[in-house]
Design a protein around this motif. Structure first.
Motif: not given
Length: 201
Positions: A67-95
Motif C-alpha cells: 500500500x502507498x498511502x492506503x492505496x493498493x499498489x503491489x501484489x506478491x503471491x506467497x505460500x508453502x511450496x507444498x501448497x503450490x504447483x512447484x511442489x510437483x515441478x520437474x523444471x524447478x528442482x528441489x534442494x
C-alpha cells in the motif's frame, strides 16, 4: 514514499490488483501456480474471484499487498511450496534443506511502476512467510543481467532483486520466462537468516 505491506485479507484490494475489467472474464487471479492444474482449470469467470475471496478470509491469505498511502499498489503471491504447483515441478528442482515457502509472483500496479515498490513488496512477502513459520523461502526469478524483460513475463521477478533481499542462487532450473532462464533463489531463515543474507550479497 512509505510503502506498507500487509497480508492479503481485504479481497477488494486484491481485486484492484488482480481482477478483470469485465466481471465474467477469466483471468489468472494468481491461481495458475497456486492450485493443482485440475482445480485451476475447473474455475471459470467469477468462480476464480470467489475462490480468491475465500482464501483472503482464511487463516492463510494468498499473498501480500503493498500500500502507498492506503492505496493498493503491489501484489506478491506467497505460500508453502507444498501448497503450490512447484511442489510437483520437474523444471524447478528441489534442494536439500528445510521445506520452503515459495514467492512466485510480484506485480506492481500500472501507473505505480518505477517507484521502488518491488523491494519493500518482496521484503513484506518474506516477513509474511517467516511470521507463519517458514524456515526457508524460495523465488524463481529470471537471471536477465542487463537484458530487458517483457512486462508480461516479469512477474517472476529478477535475480538482482532477490539478491538485494538476501537470497542466494542455489540452482539453475529448466524453466524460462520470456525466453530468459530462471534460477532458484533461496533464503534460509531458521536460526541463521543473517548468514544466508550475507551469502546472497
Amino acid at each position: 514514499m512509505d510503502i506498507e505491506v500487509r497480508p492479503a485479507t481485504v479481497f477488494d484490494d486484491v481485486k484492484v490488483l488482480l481482477g478483470p475489467k469485465r466481471p465474467d472474464a477469466s483471468v489468472c487471479w494468481c491461481l495458475s501456480h497456486r492450485l493443482p492444474s485440475k482445480v485451476n482449470s475447473a474455475l471459470h469467470g467469477p468462480e476464480r474471484g470467489a475462490f480468491v475471496a475465500e482464501m483472503c478470509a482464511s487463516d492463510l491469505p494468498p499473498g501480500v499487498v503493498a500500500y502507498d498511502d492506503g492505496e493498493p499498489v503491489g501484489w506478491a503471491g506467497v505460500a508453502p511450496r507444498a501448497h503450490t504447483q512447484f511442489a510437483r515441478s520437474t523444471r524447478i528442482p528441489h534442494v536439500e534443506g528445510p521445506e520452503p515457502w515459495s514467492i512466485w509472483c510480484l506485480r506492481v500496479r500500472p501507473g505505480h511502476r518505477g517507484r521502488g515498490i518491488l523491494p519493500p513488496l518482496l521484503d513484506g512477502a518474506v516477513a509474511f512467510a517467516i511470521e507463519r513459520g517458514a524456515a526457508a523461502i524460495e523465488g524463481y526469478p529470471v537471471d536477465n543481467g542487463d537484458r530487458k524483460v517483457d512486462l508480461t513475463m516479469a512477474f517472476v521477478g529478477f535475480r538482482s532483486l532477490f539478491e538485494r533481499a538476501g537470497f542466494r542462487k542455489v540452482a539453475d532450473t529448466d524453466s524460462v520466462s520470456g525466453g530468459i532462464p530462471r534460477v532458484l533463489m533461496r533464503l534460509e531463515v531458521a536460526g541463521s537468516r543473517s548468514t544466508a543474507a550475507e551469502g546472497g550479497r
